[in-house]
Design a protein around this motif. Structure first.
Motif, PDB file in Angstrom:
ATOM      1  N   UNK A  38       0.883  -1.166   0.000  1.00  0.00           N
ATOM      2  CA  UNK A  38       0.000   0.000   0.000  1.00  0.00           C
ATOM      3  C   UNK A  38       0.920   1.214   0.000  1.00  0.00           C
ATOM      4  N   UNK A  39       0.332   2.382  -0.140  1.00  0.00           N
ATOM      5  CA  UNK A  39       1.139   3.593  -0.162  1.00  0.00           C
ATOM      6  C   UNK A  39       1.942   3.708   1.130  1.00  0.00           C
ATOM      7  N   UNK A  40       3.258   3.613   1.018  1.00  0.00           N
ATOM      8  CA  UNK A  40       4.123   3.752   2.188  1.00  0.00           C
ATOM      9  C   UNK A  40       4.703   2.454   2.691  1.00  0.00           C
ATOM     10  N   UNK A  41       3.972   1.354   2.599  1.00  0.00           N
ATOM     11  CA  UNK A  41       4.454   0.085   3.151  1.00  0.00           C
ATOM     12  C   UNK A  41       4.566  -0.981   2.062  1.00  0.00           C
ATOM     13  N   UNK A  42       5.616  -1.798   2.173  1.00  0.00           N
ATOM     14  CA  UNK A  42       5.771  -2.975   1.311  1.00  0.00           C
ATOM     15  C   UNK A  42       6.353  -4.088   2.179  1.00  0.00           C
ATOM     16  N   UNK A  43       5.765  -5.263   2.097  1.00  0.00           N
ATOM     17  CA  UNK A  43       6.182  -6.374   2.953  1.00  0.00           C
ATOM     18  C   UNK A  43       6.260  -7.651   2.134  1.00  0.00           C
ATOM     19  N   UNK A  44       7.077  -8.589   2.599  1.00  0.00           N
ATOM     20  CA  UNK A  44       7.228  -9.858   1.890  1.00  0.00           C
ATOM     21  C   UNK A  44       7.668 -10.955   2.841  1.00  0.00           C
ATOM     22  N   UNK A  45       7.074 -12.125   2.679  1.00  0.00           N
ATOM     23  CA  UNK A  45       7.607 -13.356   3.271  1.00  0.00           C
ATOM     24  C   UNK A  45       7.783 -14.335   2.119  1.00  0.00           C
TER      25      UNK A  45
END
Length: 482
Positions: free
Chosen positions: A317-324
């Motif tokens: 989303x705008x501002x956050x990026x995550x990954x596993x």
């Protein structure tokens, strides 16, 4: 004319790995290469966040980079809280797995088994189809909602009688489908979905800094602030739970990953179903992107490559990026969390990590075109945006995206950085000379800068490329009246 920017939490490109030419490398060298990769990425504004790499549950590399709050200069650490976005889907899938093992539902259970009053077009959809995005439910109405709650999404889903649901024919990524899953979980468990996560997953795993409960989110003291592409605080507020909604930390996600590997919550046989590609009427789910083929299980993207099996999911989303991401064959797992999500060149960094972990050749990620533009704007080198970056793209074969460039231009336009906006729009027309939208955007930039003749020229060019462009016709008439 602005491109309609629909943010799909699509993650498949994060699976691309580099070529497998095996080389001799020690574990110590692996750690050094990982550290070199992330120091380079942080220095060049490609990564600001926390990273964890494990092998057979043992920590190989764990480090944090940058600020969680630029104003207070507070550093990110292993307990900084990030919004997970679509990584939340694997928790929703786990909730279904837990209820399935308790005998309270099956993967073939239908929506009508829980909600017989729902419209006919939804009743025959199965839980399995919702889990692997083969339900046929589209997100057209979902993305029209502003900061919706689950109830808002469900209301639209139930009222939109014109939506054709064609189950098990195609893979269609559906956030709305995961809202429906959350609704089913609440019905079966007789509790709010956020409370279910807390009682059945977070508390048993001692994920003490993880929550989807709104009041708890508002009181978090270690929250990482999300920043947009151009550095402003992100205004994104999570409301929908199921497709997203969860906030967590690097340390807590390590506990989550450990629980997956040790089958703490469900049996290995049940979890393997989540890691298994789903079926359509005409065969397996097959998503072909840039020469790579992917599938989708229950909250996890699946892939077989070079004799190895991988699963992953990312969130954006705008501002956050995550990954596993998990290499199930070799026992490697890694987690990435960033609060500068739009600046993360996910594909290239993942390629580099995979190259290091799988003992293959790897290259440091190239600095993306948009990051180069941002640096030029900071120095007010607007000519450089157009000329130098265009030549750099040609010489280095860098990847660029019309929609991303257009979006960046409009960010600058909104900030009244008119020269920067015009330079970005002009670059876009140079890269996409047959795009009516690119010329329309450049014309809008000139109009806002009161350069009316240049604005008219570009509206005319847009109209030439797309005679149906009503916006261009109206603006030309408006300029003529001026």
């Amino acid at each position: 004319m602005k491109l309609k920017l629909i943010v799909f939490t699509f993650f498949f490109i994060s699976m691309f790995s580099c070529s497998h030419k095996t080389i001799d490398i020690t574990k110590e060298k692996q750690v050094k290469q990982l550290d070199s990769l992330f120091k380079y990425s942080f220095k060049n504004d490609l990564f600001n966040g926390a990273v964890l790499v494990t092998k057979n549950n043992a920590i190989v590399y764990k480090k944090s980079f940058g600020y969680k709050n630029k104003q207070t200069k507070q550093n990110i650490d292993e307990n900084s809280v990030f919004y997970l976005a679509s990584v939340s889907k694997q928790f929703t899938a786990m909730a279904i797995l837990l209820l399935k093992e308790k005998g309270k539902l099956s993967f073939n259970s239908k929506v009508e088994d829980f909600f017989p009053e729902y419209p006919e077009r939804l009743k025959q959809i199965t839980i399995k189809q919702l889990l692997n995005h083969t339900s046929g439910i589209l997100d057209n109405e979902y993305y029209k909602l502003i900061n919706p709650s689950n109830d808002d999404v469900l209301k639209v889903l139930l009222q939109n009688t014109n939506t054709k649901v064609d189950a098990n024919q195609f893979f269609r990524y559906s956030n709305s489908g995961y809202v429906l899953l959350a609704t089913i979980i609440e019905k079966v468990a007789q509790k709010n979905i956020a409370d279910f996560f807390k009682d059945e997953i977070f508390t048993p795993l001692q994920m003490n800094n993880t929550t989807a409960i709104k009041d708890e989110v508002n009181n978090l003291t270690n929250m990482a602030i999300g920043y947009s592409l151009t550095g402003e605080k992100s205004s994104y507020k999570s409301s929908v739970i199921g497709p997203g909604g969860i906030y967590s930390t690097l340390n807590d996600l390590y506990k989550w990953n450990l629980a997956l590997n040790q089958n703490t919550l469900v049996t290995k046989e049940t979890l393997n179903l989540a890691f298994t590609n789903g079926n359509l009427n005409n065969g397996k789910i097959s998503l072909k992107i840039l020469g790579q083929e992917f599938g989708y299980g229950f909250g996890w993207v699946t892939q077989y490559k070079n004799g190895k099996k991988y699963v992953n999911h990312d969130g954006s989303v705008d501002g956050f990026r995550t990954l596993i991401k998990k290499n199930l064959s070799d026992g490697y797992d890694y987690i990435l969390l960033t609060n500068h999500g739009s600046k993360l060149p996910m594909t290239e960094i993942i390629n580099s990590i995979d190259g290091i972990l799988e003992k293959t050749n790897y290259q440091q990620p190239k600095i993306p075109v948009i990051n180069q533009i941002l640096a030029k704007v900071e120095t007010k080198d607007f000519t450089g945006i157009y000329t130098q970056i265009y030549h750099s793209i040609q010489e280095n074969k860098l990847v660029y995206n019309q929609r991303s460039l257009n979006s960046l231009g409009y960010r600058y336009l909104k900030q009244h950085k008119l020269n920067a906006a015009i330079a970005v729009f002009k670059l876009n027309t140079k890269l996409f000379p047959k795009s009516a939208n690119a010329f329309d955007s450049l014309a809008e930039g000139y109009y806002n800068n009161k350069q009316y003749e240049l604005s008219k020229i570009n509206y005319l060019k847009s109209l030439e490329l797309n005679p149906a462009n009503e916006n261009a016709k109206l603006m030309i008439e408006k300029i003529n009246q001026l």
